[in-house]
Write a protein that holds these residues in place. Structure first.
Motif, short mmCIF file in Angstrom:
data_model
loop_
_atom_site.label_atom_id
_atom_site.label_comp_id
_atom_site.label_asym_id
_atom_site.label_seq_id
_atom_site.Cartn_x
_atom_site.Cartn_y
_atom_site.Cartn_z
N GLU A 101 0.85 -1.18 0.00
CA GLU A 101 0.00 0.00 0.00
C GLU A 101 0.90 1.25 0.00
N PRO A 102 0.53 2.29 -0.75
CA PRO A 102 1.40 3.49 -0.85
C PRO A 102 1.80 4.06 0.52
N ASP A 103 0.85 4.17 1.44
CA ASP A 103 1.17 4.71 2.76
C ASP A 103 2.14 3.78 3.51
N VAL A 104 1.94 2.49 3.35
CA VAL A 104 2.83 1.52 4.00
C VAL A 104 4.23 1.62 3.42
N ARG A 106 5.72 4.19 2.05
CA ARG A 106 6.38 5.40 2.52
C ARG A 106 6.85 5.24 3.97
N ALA A 107 6.02 4.63 4.80
CA ALA A 107 6.39 4.46 6.21
C ALA A 107 7.56 3.49 6.37
N ASP A 183 1.31 -4.11 6.01
CA ASP A 183 0.44 -4.04 4.84
C ASP A 183 -0.86 -4.80 5.09
N LYS A 186 -3.11 -2.72 7.52
CA LYS A 186 -3.71 -1.54 6.89
C LYS A 186 -4.77 -1.94 5.85
N SER A 228 3.24 7.45 11.89
CA SER A 228 3.15 7.45 10.43
C SER A 228 1.91 6.74 9.90
N LEU A 229 1.43 5.70 10.61
CA LEU A 229 0.30 4.91 10.10
C LEU A 229 -0.84 4.75 11.10
#
Length: 555
Positions: A101-104, A106-107, A183, A186, A228-229
């Motif tokens: 996942e994009p947010d994952v 980046r984190a 991942d 999320k 971050s998440l």
């Protein structure tokens, strides 16, 4: 998934008519766990069955016949598995090419930037500590590529999946299993069922480790994910009371890091009813240092921990070594569901950038004294001109805890700054003792300033004072305080991410290949340079010498 029935099965035992109770697995569908009543070690073994020779077994026999150095006890693998993984690693060069996942993504990349061992300032040629973190290009390590790629294929499927992630020490295994876990969590939060769960008291995933030191180490790695998440991370070790744990539980725990032994104390919690149900909704389990948690010392607590989590759908067993005994334990626990093996191309190999050296204490000038050889090695390390302006670190491994204090006392008599650590030390004491070795190396000027005496001299006939600095009165021995030394047994050889340790000294020859690889793995982490010194004598096993010689070591 499976559930544990609360209905006991009673069996008469002995002439007194005593009854014993055992828990029976009530199947919703076929369980990957074996139905156990007796302890694993005491169950009667089945009769031996003639097995067909495997490719790996044939290769192992051929190497042994040809005289090539091999490591007994450790498992061998089909070369085809290595080639497939090498091909995958050669194609994927960026986290952007992995399914996250994009947010994952980046984190994960951001955390690796901040936490990488490459920031150790004492690595002159390879260090990145002067670079802007945002400018660093972070690429996945081979085992991270292999694990994330394979788990992404079936990550959200409801049926049970079990994986063994195996890679050499210092290869980035922690983020190899953390990235798929994060991942998974999320993606769960994007499902319609999440809204009903998000404010409930539950533990969504568990990371099992063998020691409290590793509990804290993994917790420090994952705790930034809260910011971050929005993931709630918690550790449960010696420093966390039952009340503190339950407070976090009521706030929802997304990732819990703990030991199998700690989970066996759940029934002692009195602040809530039915504490044994705390892990009923846990679906993702990671077993870090799985070779340790599957050995005789831990297996019963590890298996008991699995039984407390009846709704597991994903399990990752992570290890730097895979022995034949480890595989036997897995077959007993998972007889109907063999774990999928995700293996690094360099599995059961020492890190590339380590120099291996042997010192024979049987020859002059040591004349059979391992201590004299050790003192000479320590002097050579101190005078070798490396790690300029930074505090050096060295780790010395011995086999018996009785020898830890003896070696420590002798090195202190030579002026070395030495600490010792054994299994007899409490978790709090061990955490304090290893602090300097899991933290970035210190600039020597900072230490010198801290140890400097300050005096003021007044110029005659005025009110002007001049500051004078005087060196500490430590004498000649004070210069050895510029190097930190840890003397320990194998209690410190598993999983600990020693930060900037360039030198490992094997005072005693390791008892097994597993011990050897784990001791070596305290240096040369993530491709950084390191040195391993082996002191040999008449008792040193031949396979250890052959291992060292094959890697360029000479007496």
């Amino acid at each position: 998934m499976f559930s544990l029935s609360a209905s006991p099965a009673f069996v008469k035992s002995g002439t007194r008519g005593l009854r014993t109770c055992c828990v029976v697995l009530k199947q919703k569908r076929k369980s990957p766990f074996k139905r156990l009543v007796e302890p694993i070690e005491t169950r009667q073994r089945p009769r031996s069955v003639q097995k067909k020779p495997t490719v790996a077994g044939a290769q192992h026999a051929e190497r042994k016949k040809s005289g090539e150095s091999t490591l007994p006890v450790l498992e061998t693998f089909d070369s085809g598995e290595f080639k497939r993984n090498e091909s995958l690693v050669s194609k994927i060069k960026s986290f952007d090419e992995l399914k996250l996942e994009p947010d994952v993504r980046r984190a994960v990349v951001g955390s690796i930037r901040e936490q990488t061992v490459l920031r150790a300032q004492n690595y002159e040629k390879h260090s990145i500590h002067n670079q802007d973190p945002e400018q660093l290009e972070i690429a996945p390590s081979p085992i991270q590529t292999i694990t994330i790629h394979h788990l992404a294929k079936h990550l959200m499927e409801p049926n049970m999946k079990i994986y063994t992630v195996a890679a050499e020490t210092g290869s980035g295994k922690t983020w190899a299993y953390l990235a798929p876990l994060v991942d998974y969590l999320k993606q769960q939060e994007s499902l319609p069922s999440w809204e009903a769960k998000m404010n409930k008291a539950l533990v969504r995933s568990v990371i099992l480790v063998p020691t409290h030191e590793l509990t804290n180490q993994v917790y420090e790695t994952v705790s930034p994910l809260r910011d971050s998440l929005g993931l709630h991370c918690a550790k449960w070790d010696y420093s966390v009371s039952h009340e503190e744990f339950i407070k976090q539980f009521k706030d929802r725990i997304d990732i819990l890091i703990t030991t199998p032994g700690k989970l066996q104390t759940l029934e002692k919690i009195r602040v809530i009813s039915k504490p044994e149900h705390i892990l009923q909704q846990t679906t993702f389990v990671i077993v870090d240092e799985a070779d340790t948690l599957m050995d005789r010392s831990f297996i019963e607590d590890t298996y008991a921990s699995f039984k407390r989590m009846p709704n597991i759908s994903r399990m990752i067993l992570c290890s730097a070594t895979i022995s034949n005994q480890y595989n036997v334990a897995l077959q007993k626990i998972f007889p109907t569901s063999e774990p999928e093996l995700l293996i690094s191309p360099r599995m059961h190999k020492a890190p590339k950038n380590i120099q291996f050296k042997m010192v024979d204490c049987e020859i002059a000038p040591y004349q059979g004294s391992k201590m004299k050889a050790l003192v000479q090695i320590m002097y050579a390390i101190y005078k070798d001109g490396t790690e300029q302006n930074y505090e050096k670190r060295s780790v010395i491994f011995v086999n018996n805890k009785q020898d830890v204090s003896k070696v420590t006392h002798k090195l202190k008599s030579y002026g070395h700054d030495v600490v010792s650590l054994t299994g007899d030390d409490s978790p709090a004491e061990r955490a304090q003792l290893i602090h300097d070795f899991v933290s970035p190396p210190k600039l020597l000027k900072d230490k010198d300033e801290a140890k400097t005496k300050v005096e003021y001299e007044t110029i005659p006939g005025s009110n002007i004072q001049i500051k004078k600095t005087l060196p500490d009165d430590g004498g000649d021995d004070q210069e050895y305080k510029r190097m930190k030394v840890l003397v320990t047994s194998d209690v410190s050889s598993r999983g600990l991410n020693f930060f900037g340790v360039r030198n490992v000294i094997l005072y005693d020859s390791p008892n097994t290949p597993v011990d050897l690889l784990h001791r070596i793995g305290r240096t040369g982490r993530m491709g950084q340079p390191g040195r391993v010194f082996l002191i040999t004598d008449k008792k040193t096993k031949n396979w250890v010498k052959q291992f060292m010689k094959k890697r360029g070591a000479r007496n």
